[in-house]
Design a protein around this motif. Sequence first.
Motif, PDB file in Angstrom:
ATOM      1  N   GLY A  47      -1.247 -18.403   5.615  1.00  0.00           N
ATOM      2  CA  GLY A  47      -0.409 -17.493   4.832  1.00  0.00           C
ATOM      3  C   GLY A  47       0.702 -16.906   5.672  1.00  0.00           C
ATOM      4  O   GLY A  47       1.834 -16.739   5.208  1.00  0.00           O
ATOM      5  N   MET A  72       4.624 -17.359   5.001  1.00  0.00           N
ATOM      6  CA  MET A  72       5.456 -16.175   4.831  1.00  0.00           C
ATOM      7  C   MET A  72       6.695 -16.248   5.724  1.00  0.00           C
ATOM      8  O   MET A  72       7.794 -15.869   5.318  1.00  0.00           O
ATOM      9  CB  MET A  72       4.645 -14.911   5.141  1.00  0.00           C
ATOM     10  CG  MET A  72       5.417 -13.619   4.938  1.00  0.00           C
ATOM     11  SD  MET A  72       5.848 -13.320   3.195  1.00  0.00           S
ATOM     12  CE  MET A  72       4.239 -12.824   2.534  1.00  0.00           C
ATOM     13  N   ARG A  73       6.526 -16.744   6.946  1.00  0.00           N
ATOM     14  CA  ARG A  73       7.673 -16.852   7.848  1.00  0.00           C
ATOM     15  C   ARG A  73       8.747 -17.761   7.268  1.00  0.00           C
ATOM     16  O   ARG A  73       9.945 -17.455   7.325  1.00  0.00           O
ATOM     17  CB  ARG A  73       7.222 -17.385   9.204  1.00  0.00           C
ATOM     18  CG  ARG A  73       6.349 -16.427   9.989  1.00  0.00           C
ATOM     19  CD  ARG A  73       6.159 -16.902  11.417  1.00  0.00           C
ATOM     20  NE  ARG A  73       5.086 -16.159  12.072  1.00  0.00           N
ATOM     21  CZ  ARG A  73       3.846 -16.573  12.225  1.00  0.00           C
ATOM     22  NH1 ARG A  73       3.504 -17.762  11.766  1.00  0.00           N
ATOM     23  NH2 ARG A  73       2.944 -15.833  12.829  1.00  0.00           N
ATOM     24  N   ALA A 127       6.933 -15.034  -1.934  1.00  0.00           N
ATOM     25  CA  ALA A 127       6.371 -14.208  -0.860  1.00  0.00           C
ATOM     26  C   ALA A 127       5.519 -13.079  -1.431  1.00  0.00           C
ATOM     27  O   ALA A 127       4.453 -12.752  -0.895  1.00  0.00           O
ATOM     28  CB  ALA A 127       7.494 -13.647   0.005  1.00  0.00           C
ATOM     29  N   LEU A 134       2.298 -14.595  -2.556  1.00  0.00           N
ATOM     30  CA  LEU A 134       1.474 -14.909  -1.398  1.00  0.00           C
ATOM     31  C   LEU A 134       0.858 -13.658  -0.793  1.00  0.00           C
ATOM     32  O   LEU A 134      -0.296 -13.663  -0.343  1.00  0.00           O
ATOM     33  CB  LEU A 134       2.325 -15.642  -0.351  1.00  0.00           C
ATOM     34  CG  LEU A 134       1.615 -16.089   0.929  1.00  0.00           C
ATOM     35  CD1 LEU A 134       0.516 -17.101   0.599  1.00  0.00           C
ATOM     36  CD2 LEU A 134       2.610 -16.698   1.906  1.00  0.00           C
ATOM     37  N   ALA A 135       1.616 -12.576  -0.801  1.00  0.00           N
ATOM     38  CA  ALA A 135       1.137 -11.327  -0.201  1.00  0.00           C
ATOM     39  C   ALA A 135      -0.033 -10.726  -0.967  1.00  0.00           C
ATOM     40  O   ALA A 135      -0.785  -9.910  -0.412  1.00  0.00           O
ATOM     41  CB  ALA A 135       2.281 -10.313  -0.125  1.00  0.00           C
ATOM     42  N   LEU A 169       0.544  -8.613   4.744  1.00  0.00           N
ATOM     43  CA  LEU A 169       1.760  -9.288   4.298  1.00  0.00           C
ATOM     44  C   LEU A 169       2.578  -8.492   3.277  1.00  0.00           C
ATOM     45  O   LEU A 169       3.714  -8.861   2.993  1.00  0.00           O
ATOM     46  CB  LEU A 169       1.403 -10.645   3.690  1.00  0.00           C
ATOM     47  CG  LEU A 169       0.632 -11.621   4.580  1.00  0.00           C
ATOM     48  CD1 LEU A 169       0.294 -12.884   3.803  1.00  0.00           C
ATOM     49  CD2 LEU A 169       1.424 -11.946   5.831  1.00  0.00           C
ATOM     50  N   ALA A 183       6.667  -8.817   2.400  1.00  0.00           N
ATOM     51  CA  ALA A 183       7.051  -9.381   1.104  1.00  0.00           C
ATOM     52  C   ALA A 183       7.985  -8.450   0.344  1.00  0.00           C
ATOM     53  O   ALA A 183       8.976  -8.891  -0.248  1.00  0.00           O
ATOM     54  CB  ALA A 183       5.800  -9.663   0.274  1.00  0.00           C
TER      55      ALA A 183
END
Length: 232
Positions: free
Chosen positions: A11, A15-16, A69, A72-73, A80, A84
């Motif tokens: 993850g 995210m990066r 993002a 995903l967070a 994260l 995000a």
Amino acid sequence: MTGTGRAGRGGGIGMRWLVLTVLAAPLLVFIAVLGTRFGLWPVAIGRDLLTLQIGRWLALAGLAAAVLAVILALRDIRRLGLVAVAALLVSLLTVGLYVRQQAHLAAAAALDVTTDPADAPGYAPETAALRTALRAPDAPAACPDLAPVPTQVASETATAALEGAGFTVRKAGLFQSEGVREGFWFGLRYDAVIRIRPGRTDVRVSARDDRPQGDAACRLAQDVVDRLQAGR
């Protein structure tokens, strides 16, 4: 390594990449401006291609990446979540600036404006010759609410008005003053002339480039007029 650890690392990597996508448009604009200002490429590449075309699509891609993002967070809000949210804010700001700029450029406005369309102030011969060579706009038009100064201002007042509006004075006389202004971002230039007559002072501002620039010429001309009025 546990499944949770692998998922967390994955993850973080994802995210990066999403954050890099969000930052792509602002970074491209920054590079485009620097390259144009330092002469690495012309305005046609820095402004028209990199910023207004490629940058716009990257901004939309950044918004999509920011939404991903946020999704995903949700799997790891504590680690994260802040990243995000920051990515989403940056992407919204970037897209918002592009939408605003597009509306500004789409506005129908003249590139050569004056307080006296019927008898527009003329530029000095050397300025007129340069503008002809550049095929600069040469059709003086009126602007909403732009009016001449109903008095004969002093030449010092005309010079100060041009300088205050960001123009570099190239000619200063009793009856006419001229200047040129270079835009901060991509170096687009405008010429300005102030014509001083008994009982009336007129202003003309003209772009040297025929690219759409919104109402910039009208705003610059109004700025000069306001400074002339203030200096009376």
